[in-house]
Motif scaffolding. Sequence first.
Motif, PDB file in Angstrom:
ATOM      1  N   GLY A 213       0.880  -1.048  -0.002  1.00  0.00           N
ATOM      2  CA  GLY A 213       0.087   0.040  -0.043  1.00  0.00           C
ATOM      3  C   GLY A 213       1.024   1.118  -0.129  1.00  0.00           C
ATOM      4  N   CYS A 214       0.338   2.381  -0.203  1.00  0.00           N
ATOM      5  CA  CYS A 214       0.915   3.631  -0.432  1.00  0.00           C
ATOM      6  C   CYS A 214       1.120   4.243   1.030  1.00  0.00           C
ATOM      7  N   SER A 215       2.415   4.688   1.266  1.00  0.00           N
ATOM      8  CA  SER A 215       2.430   5.355   2.632  1.00  0.00           C
ATOM      9  C   SER A 215       2.966   6.621   2.386  1.00  0.00           C
ATOM     10  N   ASN A 216       2.902   7.207   1.036  1.00  0.00           N
ATOM     11  CA  ASN A 216       3.335   8.622   0.790  1.00  0.00           C
ATOM     12  C   ASN A 216       4.584   8.967   1.142  1.00  0.00           C
ATOM     13  N   THR A 217       5.517   8.021   0.748  1.00  0.00           N
ATOM     14  CA  THR A 217       7.224   8.353   0.874  1.00  0.00           C
ATOM     15  C   THR A 217       7.663   9.336  -0.196  1.00  0.00           C
ATOM     16  N   TYR A 218       6.829   8.971  -1.450  1.00  0.00           N
ATOM     17  CA  TYR A 218       7.297   9.694  -2.685  1.00  0.00           C
ATOM     18  C   TYR A 218       8.465   9.221  -3.214  1.00  0.00           C
TER      19      TYR A 218
ATOM     20  N   PHE B  55      -8.839   6.439  17.269  1.00  0.00           N
ATOM     21  CA  PHE B  55      -7.445   5.972  17.568  1.00  0.00           C
ATOM     22  C   PHE B  55      -7.365   4.644  17.214  1.00  0.00           C
ATOM     23  N   LEU B  56      -8.607   4.058  17.539  1.00  0.00           N
ATOM     24  CA  LEU B  56      -8.426   2.531  17.309  1.00  0.00           C
ATOM     25  C   LEU B  56      -8.160   2.100  15.777  1.00  0.00           C
ATOM     26  N   LEU B  57      -9.212   2.849  14.903  1.00  0.00           N
ATOM     27  CA  LEU B  57      -9.149   2.648  13.609  1.00  0.00           C
ATOM     28  C   LEU B  57      -7.808   2.982  13.042  1.00  0.00           C
ATOM     29  N   HIS B  58      -7.291   4.037  13.416  1.00  0.00           N
ATOM     30  CA  HIS B  58      -5.893   4.439  12.931  1.00  0.00           C
ATOM     31  C   HIS B  58      -4.743   3.642  13.231  1.00  0.00           C
ATOM     32  N   MET B  59      -4.903   3.048  14.489  1.00  0.00           N
ATOM     33  CA  MET B  59      -3.618   2.081  14.999  1.00  0.00           C
ATOM     34  C   MET B  59      -3.887   0.957  14.100  1.00  0.00           C
ATOM     35  N   VAL B  60      -5.282   0.374  14.226  1.00  0.00           N
ATOM     36  CA  VAL B  60      -5.297  -1.013  13.294  1.00  0.00           C
ATOM     37  C   VAL B  60      -5.195  -0.898  11.972  1.00  0.00           C
ATOM     38  N   PHE B  61      -5.706  -0.144  11.084  1.00  0.00           N
ATOM     39  CA  PHE B  61      -5.241   0.202   9.817  1.00  0.00           C
ATOM     40  C   PHE B  61      -3.761   0.282   9.702  1.00  0.00           C
ATOM     41  N   GLY B  62      -3.129   1.217  10.613  1.00  0.00           N
ATOM     42  CA  GLY B  62      -1.550   1.454  10.441  1.00  0.00           C
ATOM     43  C   GLY B  62      -0.975  -0.040  10.749  1.00  0.00           C
ATOM     44  N   VAL B  63      -1.285  -0.632  11.686  1.00  0.00           N
ATOM     45  CA  VAL B  63      -0.585  -2.084  11.887  1.00  0.00           C
ATOM     46  C   VAL B  63      -0.776  -3.014  10.653  1.00  0.00           C
ATOM     47  N   ARG B  68       1.126  -5.826   5.690  1.00  0.00           N
ATOM     48  CA  ARG B  68       0.971  -6.259   4.283  1.00  0.00           C
ATOM     49  C   ARG B  68       2.147  -5.599   3.502  1.00  0.00           C
ATOM     50  N   ASN B  69       2.504  -4.264   3.755  1.00  0.00           N
ATOM     51  CA  ASN B  69       3.679  -3.866   3.060  1.00  0.00           C
ATOM     52  C   ASN B  69       5.112  -4.560   3.388  1.00  0.00           C
ATOM     53  N   ARG B  70       5.099  -4.932   4.478  1.00  0.00           N
ATOM     54  CA  ARG B  70       6.321  -5.850   4.887  1.00  0.00           C
ATOM     55  C   ARG B  70       6.482  -7.059   3.941  1.00  0.00           C
ATOM     56  N   PHE B  71       5.185  -7.806   3.752  1.00  0.00           N
ATOM     57  CA  PHE B  71       5.285  -9.043   3.236  1.00  0.00           C
ATOM     58  C   PHE B  71       5.182  -8.947   1.485  1.00  0.00           C
ATOM     59  N   SER B  89       9.062  10.462   6.527  1.00  0.00           N
ATOM     60  CA  SER B  89       7.890   9.512   5.900  1.00  0.00           C
ATOM     61  C   SER B  89       8.207   8.076   5.831  1.00  0.00           C
ATOM     62  N   ARG B  90       9.404   7.696   6.085  1.00  0.00           N
ATOM     63  CA  ARG B  90       9.950   6.416   6.093  1.00  0.00           C
ATOM     64  C   ARG B  90       9.630   5.702   7.375  1.00  0.00           C
ATOM     65  N   TYR B  91       9.558   6.595   8.406  1.00  0.00           N
ATOM     66  CA  TYR B  91       9.485   5.988   9.918  1.00  0.00           C
ATOM     67  C   TYR B  91       8.319   6.191  10.525  1.00  0.00           C
ATOM     68  N   MET B  92       7.313   6.291   9.845  1.00  0.00           N
ATOM     69  CA  MET B  92       5.885   6.840  10.460  1.00  0.00           C
ATOM     70  C   MET B  92       5.534   5.624  11.148  1.00  0.00           C
ATOM     71  N   PHE B  93       5.701   4.510  11.022  1.00  0.00           N
ATOM     72  CA  PHE B  93       5.280   3.102  11.803  1.00  0.00           C
ATOM     73  C   PHE B  93       6.079   3.371  13.204  1.00  0.00           C
TER      74      PHE B  93
END
Lengths: 257, 205
Positions: A213-218, B55-63, B68-71, B89-93
């Motif tokens: 998915g896109c995380s907007n790193t551009y 908060f819950l939505l933001h965190m659950v979707f974030g995780v 998914r992105n990791r895989f 942007s790279r370290y948002m998680f």
Amino acid sequence: MIFTLKIWRQKNASDNGGLVTYKVDDISPDSSFFEMLDSLNQQLIARGEDPVAFDHDCREGICGTCSLYINGRPHGPLKGTTTCQLHMRSFRNGETIFVEPWRCGAFPVVKDLIVDRSAFDRIIQAGGYVSVNSGGIPDANTLPVPKPAADAAFDAAACIGCGACVASCPNASAMLFVAAKVSHLALLPQGRVEAERRVQNMVATMDSLGFGGCSNTYACEAECPKEITIANIARMNREFLAAKLFAEKEKQVSFSL
Amino acid sequence: MALAGLFLVVFLLVHLGINLMLLVDDGGHSFSVAANFMATNPVIRIMEVVLFGGFLLHMVFGVLVSIRNRFSRPVRYQHRSATETSPFSRYMFHSGIIVFIFLVLHFIDFYCIKIGLVAPPEGIDRHDFYHRTIVLFSDKGYAGIYLACFLFLGIHLNHAFQAAFQTIGLNHNKYVETIKTASTLYAIVVAGGFMVIPVWFMFFR
């Protein structure tokens, strides 16, 4: 010029593969990156070894066949350039150059530096077209297209589908590619007709193929050889949201005897 | 995730507004009035449930998105990425995890005391947030953790604000630069605003 190359060698899709070090010398600064690899392959063939397999076709920067992740960047260190248009003068004499294939679960390695990018074909098959018979050439201006829309559509259509966006994205996301295709067609009257169905089908196919998915790193925008902008991704997101919320349902006609 | 994030962006401004009343030199009267309003107003009570949901939505979707992105790239590159992107942007998680840890601490220190799950410190009523704050900030270690967490929140917000607009499709060359500037300003104001409070209590009270 002389270079130390660390090239990903992998016999086939099931082989684990690894980096192999090669030395090349007497390389002209004006030779292209591929000519340098051709020179290496000549040496390997002369020694009876398997030459390095890599994708290339037009060598003019327009076909999107070439790939290669060079020193941590798709298509190498030059901005807005495909690997085939990269020359050895862009590297320091004596430099060690890492050459790897695109990395993405949806782009499995076929051999060495060649990956199977047919996942992009699947996405195009899901909607990257207009369902009309081409017919004859219409008279000029029978179908008015505003100039700014034509320009934006043309910019998006410059995408050559090489996959550098996927290769550079930390999430291996194909959003820029899909956005370019969606934008290119959605901006033109011929493409508008199927725009709602197209964006939903193409996004669903992209997701099903395992792209991230896109995380907007551009990163995609920074590495695209055709300099496609992320404004296209925003346009696709708008199209997608509007289609999900407002698209008219297609009537299903059922026949019974 | 973007919509929940934008909702949290508004919440942070409200929370900051109330917290800044701690700086009014009236023995906590203004702050207590505001805190009391938030604790008793029925609209705010309903919004609190919505806030938990946000908060819950933001965190659950974030995780989920991060997993998914990791895989999506099972075999990683040997050479480190040399693509120029914003480190924010790279370290948002990662910054999100730090904010989450802070949120847990914050819950234990305030919310759990308020609802009676955790006993308040000696001599402080469980609804007296003003004195509870003074006690917490008198501990230099706690104040240090608080400052560090808000620095990471600022880093998170600097990217988050403008990225949320991009995700919902609001990117146009007419206003994209304005959104980016607003994003940085917002991050500085919110993170800086919260950080001023412990510094004030440590050095000026």
